[in-house]
Design a protein around this motif. Structure first.
Motif, mmCIF file in Angstrom:
data_model
loop_
_atom_site.group_PDB
_atom_site.id
_atom_site.type_symbol
_atom_site.label_atom_id
_atom_site.label_comp_id
_atom_site.label_asym_id
_atom_site.label_seq_id
_atom_site.Cartn_x
_atom_site.Cartn_y
_atom_site.Cartn_z
ATOM 1 N N PRO A 1 0.806 -1.230 0.000
ATOM 2 C CA PRO A 1 0.000 0.000 0.000
ATOM 3 C C PRO A 1 0.841 1.284 0.000
ATOM 4 C CG PRO A 1 0.186 -0.819 2.212
ATOM 5 C CD PRO A 1 0.921 -1.796 1.329
ATOM 6 N N LEU B 1 -1.109 4.456 -0.910
ATOM 7 C CA LEU B 1 -2.050 4.829 0.150
ATOM 8 C C LEU B 1 -1.318 5.418 1.354
ATOM 9 C CD1 LEU B 1 -4.509 1.807 0.033
ATOM 10 C CD2 LEU B 1 -4.837 4.105 -0.886
ATOM 11 N N LEU C 1 -0.541 9.020 0.490
ATOM 12 C CA LEU C 1 -1.740 9.855 0.659
ATOM 13 C C LEU C 1 -2.047 10.115 2.128
ATOM 14 C CD1 LEU C 1 -4.119 8.410 -2.080
ATOM 15 C CD2 LEU C 1 -2.826 10.551 -2.139
#
Length: 66
Positions: free
Chosen positions: A44, A47, A50
């Motif tokens: 990830p 992610l 972010l």
């Protein structure tokens, strides 16, 4: 060591790689290359980028009078 914040200067997108590079004493380019290469691996990473973009505070302006 510097605090973990997103700098206002030297950023390309959100300043996450520049902030991590400053915190760990490396160049922002090196941190960006590590991030791009890590995106080739399963996981990830995007992610996480972010989430750090949302959670890390920005540096205070240099001309802030307190």
């Amino acid at each position: 060591m510097a605090a973990l914040t997103r700098p206002r200067d030297g950023r390309m997108i959100g300043g996450v790689c520049a902030g991590l590079a400053r915190r760990f004493g490396t160049s922002a380019t090196t941190m960006r290359v590590i991030f791009v290469v890590s995106c080739l691996l399963p996981g990830p990473q995007f992610l996480l980028y972010l989430a750090l973009w949302l959670l890390l505070p920005q540096d205070k302006p240099a001309n802030a009078a307190w």
